[in-house]
Motif scaffolding. Structure first.
Motif, PDB file in Angstrom:
ATOM      1  N   ARG B  40      21.246  41.365  33.938  1.00 26.70           N
ATOM      2  CA  ARG B  40      22.280  40.567  33.254  1.00 26.70           C
ATOM      3  C   ARG B  40      23.620  40.708  33.977  1.00 26.70           C
ATOM      4  O   ARG B  40      24.345  39.739  34.169  1.00 26.70           O
ATOM      5  CB  ARG B  40      22.438  41.047  31.807  1.00 26.70           C
ATOM      6  CG  ARG B  40      21.646  40.223  30.807  1.00 26.70           C
ATOM      7  CD  ARG B  40      22.189  40.401  29.391  1.00 26.70           C
ATOM      8  NE  ARG B  40      22.214  41.782  28.982  1.00 26.70           N
ATOM      9  CZ  ARG B  40      21.176  42.445  28.473  1.00 26.70           C
ATOM     10  NH1 ARG B  40      20.026  41.827  28.330  1.00 26.70           N
ATOM     11  NH2 ARG B  40      21.279  43.706  28.119  1.00 26.70           N
ATOM     12  N   SER B  41      23.931  41.933  34.375  1.00 22.75           N
ATOM     13  CA  SER B  41      25.190  42.180  35.060  1.00 22.75           C
ATOM     14  C   SER B  41      25.232  41.425  36.388  1.00 22.75           C
ATOM     15  O   SER B  41      26.254  40.839  36.758  1.00 22.75           O
ATOM     16  CB  SER B  41      25.365  43.685  35.289  1.00 22.75           C
ATOM     17  OG  SER B  41      26.588  43.933  35.926  1.00 22.75           O
ATOM     18  N   GLN B  42      24.091  41.429  37.082  1.00 26.60           N
ATOM     19  CA  GLN B  42      24.043  40.723  38.370  1.00 26.60           C
ATOM     20  C   GLN B  42      24.173  39.211  38.180  1.00 26.60           C
ATOM     21  O   GLN B  42      24.839  38.536  38.960  1.00 26.60           O
ATOM     22  CB  GLN B  42      22.736  41.060  39.093  1.00 26.60           C
ATOM     23  CG  GLN B  42      22.668  42.507  39.549  1.00 26.60           C
ATOM     24  CD  GLN B  42      21.500  42.795  40.488  1.00 26.60           C
ATOM     25  OE1 GLN B  42      21.615  43.587  41.395  1.00 26.60           O
ATOM     26  NE2 GLN B  42      20.370  42.159  40.267  1.00 26.60           N
ATOM     27  N   VAL B  43      23.522  38.704  37.130  1.00 28.78           N
ATOM     28  CA  VAL B  43      23.574  37.256  36.885  1.00 28.78           C
ATOM     29  C   VAL B  43      25.008  36.813  36.581  1.00 28.78           C
ATOM     30  O   VAL B  43      25.487  35.807  37.116  1.00 28.78           O
ATOM     31  CB  VAL B  43      22.617  36.869  35.724  1.00 28.78           C
ATOM     32  CG1 VAL B  43      22.876  35.444  35.248  1.00 28.78           C
ATOM     33  CG2 VAL B  43      21.168  37.015  36.161  1.00 28.78           C
ATOM     34  N   THR B  44      25.707  37.594  35.747  1.00 28.60           N
ATOM     35  CA  THR B  44      27.087  37.199  35.430  1.00 28.60           C
ATOM     36  C   THR B  44      27.982  37.342  36.662  1.00 28.60           C
ATOM     37  O   THR B  44      28.912  36.572  36.849  1.00 28.60           O
ATOM     38  CB  THR B  44      27.683  38.027  34.269  1.00 28.60           C
ATOM     39  OG1 THR B  44      27.594  39.404  34.594  1.00 28.60           O
ATOM     40  CG2 THR B  44      26.994  37.763  32.970  1.00 28.60           C
ATOM     41  N   THR B  45      27.662  38.325  37.507  1.00 30.76           N
ATOM     42  CA  THR B  45      28.439  38.497  38.735  1.00 30.76           C
ATOM     43  C   THR B  45      28.281  37.277  39.642  1.00 30.76           C
ATOM     44  O   THR B  45      29.262  36.774  40.203  1.00 30.76           O
ATOM     45  CB  THR B  45      27.987  39.777  39.479  1.00 30.76           C
ATOM     46  OG1 THR B  45      28.316  40.892  38.667  1.00 30.76           O
ATOM     47  CG2 THR B  45      28.668  39.914  40.821  1.00 30.76           C
ATOM     48  N   ILE B  46      27.039  36.818  39.765  1.00 27.93           N
ATOM     49  CA  ILE B  46      26.792  35.623  40.592  1.00 27.93           C
ATOM     50  C   ILE B  46      27.553  34.431  40.006  1.00 27.93           C
ATOM     51  O   ILE B  46      28.175  33.659  40.732  1.00 27.93           O
ATOM     52  CB  ILE B  46      25.275  35.332  40.690  1.00 27.93           C
ATOM     53  CG1 ILE B  46      24.622  36.394  41.590  1.00 27.93           C
ATOM     54  CG2 ILE B  46      25.007  33.939  41.232  1.00 27.93           C
ATOM     55  CD1 ILE B  46      23.108  36.386  41.589  1.00 27.93           C
ATOM     56  N   GLY B  47      27.540  34.314  38.674  1.00 25.58           N
ATOM     57  CA  GLY B  47      28.278  33.233  38.012  1.00 25.58           C
ATOM     58  C   GLY B  47      29.764  33.300  38.303  1.00 25.58           C
ATOM     59  O   GLY B  47      30.404  32.295  38.624  1.00 25.58           O
ATOM     60  N   LYS B  48      30.320  34.514  38.220  1.00 22.56           N
ATOM     61  CA  LYS B  48      31.764  34.681  38.478  1.00 22.56           C
ATOM     62  C   LYS B  48      32.085  34.371  39.934  1.00 22.56           C
ATOM     63  O   LYS B  48      33.083  33.724  40.236  1.00 22.56           O
ATOM     64  CB  LYS B  48      32.195  36.123  38.177  1.00 22.56           C
ATOM     65  CG  LYS B  48      32.166  36.495  36.713  1.00 22.56           C
ATOM     66  CD  LYS B  48      33.404  36.051  35.988  1.00 22.56           C
ATOM     67  CE  LYS B  48      33.298  36.418  34.515  1.00 22.56           C
ATOM     68  NZ  LYS B  48      34.162  35.621  33.657  1.00 22.56           N
ATOM     69  N   LEU B  49      31.246  34.873  40.845  1.00 22.75           N
ATOM     70  CA  LEU B  49      31.493  34.636  42.266  1.00 22.75           C
ATOM     71  C   LEU B  49      31.418  33.143  42.587  1.00 22.75           C
ATOM     72  O   LEU B  49      32.234  32.607  43.346  1.00 22.75           O
ATOM     73  CB  LEU B  49      30.465  35.393  43.108  1.00 22.75           C
ATOM     74  CG  LEU B  49      30.904  36.753  43.648  1.00 22.75           C
ATOM     75  CD1 LEU B  49      29.732  37.468  44.290  1.00 22.75           C
ATOM     76  CD2 LEU B  49      32.032  36.605  44.660  1.00 22.75           C
ATOM     77  N   ASP B  50      30.436  32.493  41.978  1.00 20.04           N
ATOM     78  CA  ASP B  50      30.266  31.055  42.171  1.00 20.04           C
ATOM     79  C   ASP B  50      31.518  30.307  41.716  1.00 20.04           C
ATOM     80  O   ASP B  50      32.021  29.409  42.396  1.00 20.04           O
ATOM     81  CB  ASP B  50      29.042  30.604  41.364  1.00 20.04           C
ATOM     82  CG  ASP B  50      28.380  29.390  41.975  1.00 20.04           C
ATOM     83  OD1 ASP B  50      28.513  29.206  43.191  1.00 20.04           O
ATOM     84  OD2 ASP B  50      27.753  28.614  41.219  1.00 20.04           O
ATOM     85  N   MET B  51      32.018  30.717  40.557  1.00 16.36           N
ATOM     86  CA  MET B  51      33.230  30.090  39.999  1.00 16.36           C
ATOM     87  C   MET B  51      34.435  30.350  40.916  1.00 16.36           C
ATOM     88  O   MET B  51      35.259  29.462  41.140  1.00 16.36           O
ATOM     89  CB  MET B  51      33.480  30.699  38.630  1.00 16.36           C
ATOM     90  CG  MET B  51      34.385  29.913  37.732  1.00 16.36           C
ATOM     91  SD  MET B  51      34.569  30.824  36.185  1.00 16.36           S
ATOM     92  CE  MET B  51      35.556  32.213  36.706  1.00 16.36           C
ATOM     93  N   LEU B  52      34.494  31.559  41.454  1.00 16.97           N
ATOM     94  CA  LEU B  52      35.619  31.911  42.326  1.00 16.97           C
ATOM     95  C   LEU B  52      35.597  31.115  43.632  1.00 16.97           C
ATOM     96  O   LEU B  52      36.647  30.728  44.146  1.00 16.97           O
ATOM     97  CB  LEU B  52      35.602  33.417  42.632  1.00 16.97           C
ATOM     98  CG  LEU B  52      36.126  34.319  41.516  1.00 16.97           C
ATOM     99  CD1 LEU B  52      35.837  35.786  41.814  1.00 16.97           C
ATOM    100  CD2 LEU B  52      37.626  34.121  41.310  1.00 16.97           C
ATOM    101  N   VAL B  53      34.384  30.873  44.142  1.00 19.83           N
ATOM    102  CA  VAL B  53      34.278  30.064  45.364  1.00 19.83           C
ATOM    103  C   VAL B  53      34.826  28.658  45.070  1.00 19.83           C
ATOM    104  O   VAL B  53      35.574  28.089  45.883  1.00 19.83           O
ATOM    105  CB  VAL B  53      32.804  29.998  45.855  1.00 19.83           C
ATOM    106  CG1 VAL B  53      32.649  28.949  46.947  1.00 19.83           C
ATOM    107  CG2 VAL B  53      32.360  31.361  46.369  1.00 19.83           C
ATOM    108  N   GLY B  54      34.484  28.126  43.897  1.00 18.63           N
ATOM    109  CA  GLY B  54      34.998  26.818  43.495  1.00 18.63           C
ATOM    110  C   GLY B  54      36.509  26.828  43.363  1.00 18.63           C
ATOM    111  O   GLY B  54      37.199  25.906  43.823  1.00 18.63           O
ATOM    112  N   ALA B  55      37.037  27.901  42.750  1.00 22.25           N
ATOM    113  CA  ALA B  55      38.495  28.012  42.577  1.00 22.25           C
ATOM    114  C   ALA B  55      39.185  28.119  43.936  1.00 22.25           C
ATOM    115  O   ALA B  55      40.259  27.531  44.148  1.00 22.25           O
ATOM    116  CB  ALA B  55      38.814  29.247  41.726  1.00 22.25           C
ATOM    117  N   ALA B  56      38.539  28.846  44.868  1.00 22.65           N
ATOM    118  CA  ALA B  56      39.136  29.036  46.189  1.00 22.65           C
ATOM    119  C   ALA B  56      39.209  27.698  46.944  1.00 22.65           C
ATOM    120  O   ALA B  56      40.177  27.431  47.666  1.00 22.65           O
ATOM    121  CB  ALA B  56      38.335  30.058  46.983  1.00 22.65           C
ATOM    122  N   ALA B  57      38.170  26.872  46.752  1.00 21.41           N
ATOM    123  CA  ALA B  57      38.167  25.555  47.403  1.00 21.41           C
ATOM    124  C   ALA B  57      39.323  24.709  46.846  1.00 21.41           C
ATOM    125  O   ALA B  57      40.039  24.029  47.599  1.00 21.41           O
ATOM    126  CB  ALA B  57      36.832  24.865  47.153  1.00 21.41           C
TER     127      ALA B  57
END
Lengths: 170, 363
Positions: B40-57
């Motif tokens: 669960r922790s890894q899944v939410t981490t992937i979600g956060k990282l994914d969101m951050l990549v979008g924010a960075a773009a």
């Protein structure tokens, strides 16, 4: 003369530095968040100085640069690949042990092998004779010797299991 | 040799069941909980990282500020011009690592389930024996085979199978779990380490996430509001108070405000209304998102600490069972140190032997 915000930021930074030496992440986060909530209200150049100090504390506590943690995670995760294989073998071992338990296995085999009737009768007769000998040993006080002999080695157990298994092959 | 072993088995079987086969169902369930907590922790981490990549773009295309005013960048400052590429690489590496961790933990869960099933099967001897006796009766009846001592044999068979299955299962448990203990310890150690790095990742994502939220609402604006945060309420109240006082005083003096005085106060109110309506809500939204992120940070870290503690206990429980089975499982239950070699047990053994003998005499 330092203003109120500067003093608050300094106090929270001091708490943060202290909290990093404890095991409780809650202490770190409370002090860190309090610092971050006030630092933008501090006037330069003190703001830059305190932020720089905070960054050094944080990166220093993590033993590396900000990018290292993802590499560290990937590096540490490699050990799970090797462990996966070991646990798969462990599972196979446990499954095999379960499926080869003598009597449940016999139950499956004997259901379809009528010839085993004779084998079973012969086995039970032998057991009866042996139990009779065992009873004599028990009554005569030789039981401890018997027990020690049987329980001493794993080899004995394997041989007993092998002996039981001959029932199904007769 | 065979006869000698039969003697031993016939006697020992009656006593060997004195060491209870452990109930490993909760332990097996704990292994699933540990795996699920980490996954669960890894899944939410992937979600956060994914969101951050979008924010960075978005940050790159909109030109978000990395710092506020003349502030100098630090080691923790996000460079929005390069963040997207860096975080994409982090995400890709993390996905691979997360799969490795999940794969290892899933194998651990399947092993735990298999061991639990092996422990459960220790109690299936009687049932199996009854199955055999039933089927033999049926076969004998169908084939018309005469088997006069069958009833007595059935009793012996049930007795032996009940005990012997336990002996075999306990020995298999001892062998399997002892052989696996090193791997169990290694996995616990690896997971404690992995979770510790994951806690740092959660911390890192919170820092990045906070900067992304700040960038979204405007780095300079948030910086301004943070400076003003403690004064905003008073500032918003002041023009209303000034107007009310002036209006009251004018009423008391029966002297209306001049147009100039009214205009000045209303302009002041209008200016603050702008801040009140547009500035404060933006800052409050920013703070709400930061608060939610911090809540996630705290919950994630708490969960990871729980995983660390649970896996340590999990490995310890495995060792305890392995050691117990190795010392006192199966035939080894007769060792005096296991506390089973007692007068009562010997008496039970004798009684059982007698009953078996009697059952054969009756047939």
């Amino acid at each position: 003369m330092p203003d109120n915000n500067e003093l608050r930021a300094l106090r929270h930074l001091n708490d943060y530095a202290h909290a990093l030496t404890t095991d409780d992440f809650n202490d770190d986060d409370i002090a860190e968040n309090a610092f971050l909530d006030v630092i933008d209200a501090v006037n330069p150049p003190k703001k830059d100085e305190l932020k720089e100090l905070y960054a050094k504390l944080k990166v220093g506590s993590q033993n590396g640069s900000k990018a290292d943690i993802f590499l560290a995670y990937a590096e540490a995760a490699k050990s799970f690949g090797a462990l996966k294989k070991e646990f798969e073998l462990g599972k196979i071992k446990a499954n095999n042990a379960q499926s080869s338990l003598l009597f449940p296995s016999l139950a499956k085999e004997l259901k379809s092998v009528a010839e085993s009737l004779a084998a079973l009768k012969q086995a039970t007769t032998e057991i009866l004779n042996d139990l009779d000998n065992a009873k004599k040993a028990l009554d005569s006080g030789d039981i401890k010797k018997l027990i020690d002999e049987a329980s001493a080695s794993k080899d004995s157990l394997d041989k007993v299991i092998a002996a039981f298994k001959t029932i199904t092959t007769k | 040799m065979l006869k000698k072993l039969w003697i031993a088995s016939g006697t020992l079987l009656t006593i060997a069941g004195c060491t209870a086969t452990p109930d490993l169902s909760k332990w097996a369930q704990a292994s699933e909980d540990i795996r699920d907590g980490m996954v669960r922790s890894q899944v939410t981490t992937i979600g956060k990282l994914d969101m951050l990549v979008g924010a960075a773009a978005e940050a790159k295309s909109q030109g978000w500020q990395s710092t506020c005013g003349t502030e100098k960048p630090t080691l923790l400052t996000v460079d929005w011009m390069t963040a997207e590429e860096e975080w994409k690489t982090d995400l890709e590496n993390y996905r691979v690592a997360a799969m490795q961790v999940e794969g290892g933990l899933t194998a651990m869960v399947l092993y735990a389930q298999a061991v639990n099933e092996l422990a459960v099967s220790a109690g299936t001897g009687k049932e199996a024996s009854e199955g055999i006796v039933k089927s033999l009766s049926s076969i004998g009846s169908t084939l018309g085979v005469a088997f006069p001592t069958f009833n007595g044999a059935g009793e012996i068979f049930t007795l032996i199978s009940e005990q012997w299955t336990k002996v075999e299962a306990q020995n298999s448990l001892a062998e399997t779990m002892s052989a696996m203990q090193g791997n169990v310890d290694n996995l616990a150690e690896a997971l404690v380490k992995q979770a510790a790095i994951q806690i740092r990742i959660v911390d890192n994502l919170t820092d990045k996430g906070t900067q992304a939220i700040k960038g979204k609402y405007g780095t300079e604006r948030v910086c301004y509001f943070q400076k003003k945060a403690n004064q905003l309420y008073a500032q918003a109240e002041r023009p209303y108070k000034n107007y009310n006082i002036a209006d009251n005083e004018a009423a008391l003096a029966s002297k209306p405000l001049s147009d100039k005085e009214s205009r000045e106060l209303e302009t002041e109110i209008t200016n603050h209304l702008v801040a009140d309506q547009f500035g404060l809500p933006i800052y409050r939204q920013y703070m709400d998102e930061v608060t939610a992120l911090r809540r996630w940070e705290n919950a994630s870290k708490t969960q990871l600490v729980s995983v660390q503690r649970a896996v340590t206990e999990w490995a310890k429980a495995h060792r305890e069972v392995a050691d117990t089975m190795l010392a006192c499982g199966g035939l080894r239950s007769l060792r005096s140190k296991c506390g089973n070699l007692t007068f009562d047990n010997l008496k039970i053994a004798r009684d059982r032997i007698k009953s078996i003998e009697a059952s054969f005499k009756d047939n």
